[in-house]
Design a protein around this motif. Sequence first.
Motif, PDB file in Angstrom:
ATOM      1  N   GLU A  39      71.808  26.195  39.310  1.00 25.93           N
ATOM      2  CA  GLU A  39      70.841  25.250  38.725  1.00 25.93           C
ATOM      3  C   GLU A  39      71.497  23.998  38.144  1.00 25.93           C
ATOM      4  OE1 GLU A  39      67.740  25.943  39.088  1.00 25.93           O
ATOM      5  OE2 GLU A  39      67.769  28.100  39.507  1.00 25.93           O
ATOM      6  N   VAL A  40      72.761  23.766  38.452  1.00 25.20           N
ATOM      7  CA  VAL A  40      73.476  22.657  37.797  1.00 25.20           C
ATOM      8  C   VAL A  40      72.807  21.315  38.091  1.00 25.20           C
ATOM      9  CG1 VAL A  40      75.647  21.362  37.768  1.00 25.20           C
ATOM     10  CG2 VAL A  40      75.674  23.868  37.617  1.00 25.20           C
ATOM     11  N   ASP A  41      72.485  21.057  39.351  1.00 24.87           N
ATOM     12  CA  ASP A  41      71.863  19.773  39.688  1.00 24.87           C
ATOM     13  C   ASP A  41      70.468  19.659  39.083  1.00 24.87           C
ATOM     14  OD1 ASP A  41      74.076  18.905  41.084  1.00 24.87           O
ATOM     15  OD2 ASP A  41      73.347  19.686  43.011  1.00 24.87           O
ATOM     16  N   ALA A  42      69.718  20.749  39.134  1.00 24.04           N
ATOM     17  CA  ALA A  42      68.367  20.749  38.562  1.00 24.04           C
ATOM     18  C   ALA A  42      68.424  20.490  37.060  1.00 24.04           C
ATOM     19  CB  ALA A  42      67.682  22.083  38.861  1.00 24.04           C
ATOM     20  N   VAL A  43      69.408  21.082  36.383  1.00 23.39           N
ATOM     21  CA  VAL A  43      69.527  20.896  34.933  1.00 23.39           C
ATOM     22  C   VAL A  43      69.928  19.459  34.611  1.00 23.39           C
ATOM     23  CG1 VAL A  43      70.921  21.566  32.924  1.00 23.39           C
ATOM     24  CG2 VAL A  43      69.869  23.330  34.361  1.00 23.39           C
ATOM     25  N   ARG A  44      70.798  18.874  35.418  1.00 20.79           N
ATOM     26  CA  ARG A  44      71.155  17.451  35.213  1.00 20.79           C
ATOM     27  C   ARG A  44      69.911  16.573  35.265  1.00 20.79           C
ATOM     28  NH1 ARG A  44      75.973  17.944  38.807  1.00 20.79           N
ATOM     29  NH2 ARG A  44      77.584  18.457  37.295  1.00 20.79           N
ATOM     30  N   VAL A  50      73.981  14.019  28.718  1.00 19.60           N
ATOM     31  CA  VAL A  50      74.653  15.323  28.671  1.00 19.60           C
ATOM     32  C   VAL A  50      75.588  15.459  29.856  1.00 19.60           C
ATOM     33  CG1 VAL A  50      72.788  16.557  27.471  1.00 19.60           C
ATOM     34  CG2 VAL A  50      72.811  16.487  29.958  1.00 19.60           C
ATOM     35  N   VAL A  51      76.623  16.266  29.673  1.00 18.04           N
ATOM     36  CA  VAL A  51      77.482  16.706  30.769  1.00 18.04           C
ATOM     37  C   VAL A  51      77.038  18.128  31.098  1.00 18.04           C
ATOM     38  CG1 VAL A  51      79.863  17.214  31.459  1.00 18.04           C
ATOM     39  CG2 VAL A  51      79.372  15.285  29.919  1.00 18.04           C
ATOM     40  N   VAL A  52      76.884  18.426  32.391  1.00 13.83           N
ATOM     41  CA  VAL A  52      76.443  19.756  32.802  1.00 13.83           C
ATOM     42  C   VAL A  52      77.516  20.382  33.691  1.00 13.83           C
ATOM     43  CG1 VAL A  52      74.636  21.126  33.916  1.00 13.83           C
ATOM     44  CG2 VAL A  52      74.038  18.992  32.739  1.00 13.83           C
ATOM     45  N   VAL A  53      77.926  21.599  33.307  1.00 11.30           N
ATOM     46  CA  VAL A  53      78.913  22.342  34.098  1.00 11.30           C
ATOM     47  C   VAL A  53      78.326  23.706  34.449  1.00 11.30           C
ATOM     48  CG1 VAL A  53      80.904  21.201  33.038  1.00 11.30           C
ATOM     49  CG2 VAL A  53      80.041  23.342  32.049  1.00 11.30           C
ATOM     50  N   PRO A  54      78.854  24.348  35.519  1.00  9.87           N
ATOM     51  CA  PRO A  54      78.400  25.711  35.801  1.00  9.87           C
ATOM     52  C   PRO A  54      78.954  26.682  34.767  1.00  9.87           C
ATOM     53  CG  PRO A  54      79.819  24.850  37.587  1.00  9.87           C
ATOM     54  CD  PRO A  54      79.821  23.843  36.489  1.00  9.87           C
ATOM     55  N   GLY A  55      78.105  27.589  34.286  1.00  8.70           N
ATOM     56  CA  GLY A  55      78.547  28.604  33.345  1.00  8.70           C
ATOM     57  C   GLY A  55      79.226  29.757  34.067  1.00  8.70           C
ATOM     58  N   GLY A  56      79.556  30.799  33.300  1.00 10.07           N
ATOM     59  CA  GLY A  56      80.251  31.953  33.853  1.00 10.07           C
ATOM     60  C   GLY A  56      79.414  33.217  33.728  1.00 10.07           C
ATOM     61  N   ALA A  57      80.045  34.345  34.053  1.00  8.11           N
ATOM     62  CA  ALA A  57      79.336  35.626  34.078  1.00  8.11           C
ATOM     63  C   ALA A  57      79.048  36.145  32.674  1.00  8.11           C
ATOM     64  CB  ALA A  57      80.139  36.654  34.869  1.00  8.11           C
TER      65      ALA A  57
END
Length: 223
Positions: A57-62, A71-78
Amino acid sequence: GDVAVLVPAAGAGVRLGPGAPKALRLLGGEPLLVHAVRRIAAAPSVHTIVVAAPAAEVDAVRELLAPVAPVVVVPGGAERQASVAAALAVVPPGPQIVLVHDAARALTPPELVESVAAAVRAGDDAVIPVLPVVDTVKEVGADEVVLGTVDRSALRAVQTPQGFRRAVLTAAHAAAGDPLTDDAGLVEKQGVPVRCVPGSEYALKVTRPFDLALAEHLLATGH
Ligand code: CTP
Ligand code: MG
């Protein structure tokens, strides 16, 4: 502003039940994450916001957050800890105070962000907002038989935002072992004192369907 806020928002929301990742679930018609980021951005000390989003969802969240705040948006982890580490890794040079704040605490007042940041600025290396524990607490064995009653006066329920001198949080994450559910826990393991400041009932974490219903009511009554 001298504060960077990391927003772990990559969890699935299993306890909330089937549906979109929790940060994208709607509260008053807007995703929990939008409510959270709007309130963070309203705190005058905040310079940088980094969101750890579900990887898909990284692009959608941006796109979702672009009209709300820079904001800066990065992929989270497990695990939450990995999501925080991913966000921490991209904080630009500058801010020397770093707050970590759950997207799920969508209605947290900007004043709480300010008060935690102010306590770090005033000299504490690590600061957590807490509330008294209101229920009687008992320790129970595997057989569901009570082992004893815990002294409630010494207990606190811990919220976010948790605030840290940047170097302290960076060192704690660099040394981190098994995943913990909060960042102050990592800092405690480094032997750093953690200061408690008063939390807010409005900073409740939306975890189960009841919490979402309560948050809907709070939002509708002006929070
Ligand atoms: N979180 C995260 N990355 C993970 C797990 C959690 O960024 N791998 C975030 C969540 O998005 C949430 C915060 O950490 O904003 C607190 O976690 P929690 O309330 O447990 O959320 P979830 O893990 O999504 O919920 P559940 O445990 O019910 O699945
Ligand atoms: Mg979780």
